[in-house]
Design a protein around this motif. Sequence first.
Motif, PDB file in Angstrom:
ATOM      1  N   MET A  98       0.847  -1.402  -0.053  1.00 14.53           N
ATOM      2  CA  MET A  98      -0.037   0.087  -0.168  1.00 14.53           C
ATOM      3  C   MET A  98       0.952   1.172  -0.066  1.00 14.53           C
ATOM      4  O   MET A  98       2.070   1.196   0.536  1.00 14.53           O
ATOM      5  CB  MET A  98      -0.789   0.167   1.271  1.00 14.53           C
ATOM      6  CG  MET A  98      -1.950  -1.119   1.223  1.00 14.53           C
ATOM      7  SD  MET A  98      -3.211  -1.005   2.356  1.00 14.53           S
ATOM      8  CE  MET A  98      -4.069   0.402   2.314  1.00 14.53           C
ATOM      9  N   ILE A  99       0.411   2.316  -0.830  1.00 11.78           N
ATOM     10  CA  ILE A  99       1.325   3.557  -0.744  1.00 11.78           C
ATOM     11  C   ILE A  99       1.382   4.312   0.454  1.00 11.78           C
ATOM     12  O   ILE A  99       2.446   4.648   0.978  1.00 11.78           O
ATOM     13  CB  ILE A  99       0.406   4.520  -1.837  1.00 11.78           C
ATOM     14  CG1 ILE A  99       0.793   3.695  -3.496  1.00 11.78           C
ATOM     15  CG2 ILE A  99       1.287   5.884  -1.806  1.00 11.78           C
ATOM     16  CD1 ILE A  99       0.026   4.383  -4.415  1.00 11.78           C
ATOM     17  N   ALA A 100       0.177   4.483   1.435  1.00 14.69           N
ATOM     18  CA  ALA A 100       0.296   5.423   2.289  1.00 14.69           C
ATOM     19  C   ALA A 100       0.141   4.489   3.752  1.00 14.69           C
ATOM     20  O   ALA A 100      -0.565   5.008   4.770  1.00 14.69           O
ATOM     21  CB  ALA A 100      -0.563   6.554   2.321  1.00 14.69           C
ATOM     22  N   GLN A 147      -3.481  15.119  -1.105  1.00 16.10           N
ATOM     23  CA  GLN A 147      -2.486  15.418  -2.135  1.00 16.10           C
ATOM     24  C   GLN A 147      -1.161  14.355  -2.303  1.00 16.10           C
ATOM     25  O   GLN A 147      -0.767  14.136  -3.101  1.00 16.10           O
ATOM     26  CB  GLN A 147      -2.245  16.998  -2.136  1.00 16.10           C
ATOM     27  CG  GLN A 147      -1.365  17.168  -3.289  1.00 16.10           C
ATOM     28  CD  GLN A 147      -1.826  17.156  -4.576  1.00 16.10           C
ATOM     29  OE1 GLN A 147      -2.751  17.712  -4.900  1.00 16.10           O
ATOM     30  NE2 GLN A 147      -1.148  16.437  -5.485  1.00 16.10           N
ATOM     31  N   GLN A 148      -0.795  14.459  -0.855  1.00 15.51           N
ATOM     32  CA  GLN A 148       0.662  13.507  -0.847  1.00 15.51           C
ATOM     33  C   GLN A 148       0.240  11.964  -1.267  1.00 15.51           C
ATOM     34  O   GLN A 148       0.889  11.636  -1.948  1.00 15.51           O
ATOM     35  CB  GLN A 148       0.935  13.373   0.317  1.00 15.51           C
ATOM     36  CG  GLN A 148       1.519  14.616   1.151  1.00 15.51           C
ATOM     37  CD  GLN A 148       1.825  14.829   2.709  1.00 15.51           C
ATOM     38  OE1 GLN A 148       0.839  14.342   3.625  1.00 15.51           O
ATOM     39  NE2 GLN A 148       2.879  15.139   3.041  1.00 15.51           N
ATOM     40  N   ILE A 149      -0.884  11.435  -1.057  1.00 17.80           N
ATOM     41  CA  ILE A 149      -1.303  10.010  -1.413  1.00 17.80           C
ATOM     42  C   ILE A 149      -1.298  10.159  -2.951  1.00 17.80           C
ATOM     43  O   ILE A 149      -0.861   9.073  -3.676  1.00 17.80           O
ATOM     44  CB  ILE A 149      -2.602   9.478  -0.671  1.00 17.80           C
ATOM     45  CG1 ILE A 149      -2.147   9.341   0.534  1.00 17.80           C
ATOM     46  CG2 ILE A 149      -2.943   8.147  -1.488  1.00 17.80           C
ATOM     47  CD1 ILE A 149      -3.647   9.133   1.514  1.00 17.80           C
ATOM     48  N   LEU A 150      -2.017  11.059  -3.260  1.00 17.06           N
ATOM     49  CA  LEU A 150      -2.049  11.344  -4.957  1.00 17.06           C
ATOM     50  C   LEU A 150      -0.676  11.068  -5.705  1.00 17.06           C
ATOM     51  O   LEU A 150      -0.542  10.548  -6.469  1.00 17.06           O
ATOM     52  CB  LEU A 150      -3.080  12.506  -5.492  1.00 17.06           C
ATOM     53  CG  LEU A 150      -4.446  12.144  -5.190  1.00 17.06           C
ATOM     54  CD1 LEU A 150      -5.015  13.430  -5.822  1.00 17.06           C
ATOM     55  CD2 LEU A 150      -5.004  10.956  -6.121  1.00 17.06           C
ATOM     56  N   THR A 151       0.017  11.905  -5.096  1.00 14.06           N
ATOM     57  CA  THR A 151       1.289  12.291  -5.667  1.00 14.06           C
ATOM     58  C   THR A 151       2.240  10.821  -5.548  1.00 14.06           C
ATOM     59  O   THR A 151       2.764  10.524  -6.563  1.00 14.06           O
ATOM     60  CB  THR A 151       2.241  13.321  -4.962  1.00 14.06           C
ATOM     61  OG1 THR A 151       1.438  14.463  -4.895  1.00 14.06           O
ATOM     62  CG2 THR A 151       3.671  13.562  -5.285  1.00 14.06           C
ATOM     63  N   ALA A 152       2.049  10.022  -4.350  1.00 15.21           N
ATOM     64  CA  ALA A 152       2.872   8.956  -4.107  1.00 15.21           C
ATOM     65  C   ALA A 152       2.175   7.864  -5.169  1.00 15.21           C
ATOM     66  O   ALA A 152       2.946   7.194  -5.879  1.00 15.21           O
ATOM     67  CB  ALA A 152       2.578   8.376  -2.997  1.00 15.21           C
ATOM     68  N   LYS A 208       4.524   6.075  -8.271  1.00 12.92           N
ATOM     69  CA  LYS A 208       4.240   4.626  -8.602  1.00 12.92           C
ATOM     70  C   LYS A 208       3.607   4.050  -9.839  1.00 12.92           C
ATOM     71  O   LYS A 208       4.287   3.178 -10.577  1.00 12.92           O
ATOM     72  CB  LYS A 208       3.715   3.918  -7.237  1.00 12.92           C
ATOM     73  CG  LYS A 208       3.859   2.626  -7.132  1.00 12.92           C
ATOM     74  CD  LYS A 208       3.887   1.831  -5.904  1.00 12.92           C
ATOM     75  CE  LYS A 208       3.769   0.519  -5.809  1.00 12.92           C
ATOM     76  NZ  LYS A 208       3.620  -0.276  -4.684  1.00 12.92           N
ATOM     77  N   PHE A 209       2.669   4.668 -10.113  1.00 12.85           N
ATOM     78  CA  PHE A 209       2.001   4.427 -11.349  1.00 12.85           C
ATOM     79  C   PHE A 209       1.633   5.599 -12.477  1.00 12.85           C
ATOM     80  O   PHE A 209       0.492   6.059 -12.432  1.00 12.85           O
ATOM     81  CB  PHE A 209       0.786   3.925 -11.285  1.00 12.85           C
ATOM     82  CG  PHE A 209       0.807   2.455 -10.130  1.00 12.85           C
ATOM     83  CD1 PHE A 209       0.811   1.386 -10.433  1.00 12.85           C
ATOM     84  CD2 PHE A 209       0.378   2.741  -8.703  1.00 12.85           C
ATOM     85  CE1 PHE A 209       1.272   0.165  -9.578  1.00 12.85           C
ATOM     86  CE2 PHE A 209       0.450   1.796  -7.835  1.00 12.85           C
ATOM     87  CZ  PHE A 209       0.736   0.535  -8.214  1.00 12.85           C
ATOM     88  N   LEU A 214      -4.398  11.100 -16.397  1.00 12.48           N
ATOM     89  CA  LEU A 214      -5.095  10.532 -15.284  1.00 12.48           C
ATOM     90  C   LEU A 214      -4.552  11.491 -14.173  1.00 12.48           C
ATOM     91  O   LEU A 214      -5.622  11.929 -13.278  1.00 12.48           O
ATOM     92  CB  LEU A 214      -4.811   8.973 -14.813  1.00 12.48           C
ATOM     93  CG  LEU A 214      -5.574   8.523 -13.505  1.00 12.48           C
ATOM     94  CD1 LEU A 214      -7.293   8.840 -13.892  1.00 12.48           C
ATOM     95  CD2 LEU A 214      -5.466   7.159 -13.173  1.00 12.48           C
ATOM     96  N   GLN A 215      -3.407  11.613 -13.931  1.00 13.31           N
ATOM     97  CA  GLN A 215      -2.829  12.587 -12.747  1.00 13.31           C
ATOM     98  C   GLN A 215      -3.540  14.051 -13.136  1.00 13.31           C
ATOM     99  O   GLN A 215      -3.881  14.785 -12.050  1.00 13.31           O
ATOM    100  CB  GLN A 215      -1.473  12.727 -12.981  1.00 13.31           C
ATOM    101  CG  GLN A 215      -0.745  13.488 -11.843  1.00 13.31           C
ATOM    102  CD  GLN A 215       0.681  13.555 -11.510  1.00 13.31           C
ATOM    103  OE1 GLN A 215       1.513  13.017 -12.524  1.00 13.31           O
ATOM    104  NE2 GLN A 215       1.232  13.877 -10.554  1.00 13.31           N
TER     105      GLN A 215
END
Length: 88
Positions: A1-3, A11-16, A20-21, A26-27
Amino acid sequence: MIAENQMWSCQQILTAFFDKFPDRQLQVEANSMLRMLAKLDFPMPGKPGGWAGGIIYAAATSIVRLAAYQVFSIGSVRSFWCFDGDNL
């Protein structure tokens, strides 16, 4: 899992996630949705990971719908089903 086990903002989760992907389109769509939500200025209940996942899902499905719309424009649907434009 990312976070996993971390207190990250949406925002930090979206950036991470996009580190990774990578998916530029999409971003851009996800970041645009997050900015629109932030402008609403209301409390966002729940966890940031839930919001990030929902934003990614919504952004991905909106891109798919847009692509489908472009592929199946009114003109191509008419020709596919052999409709006469005057009888619609």
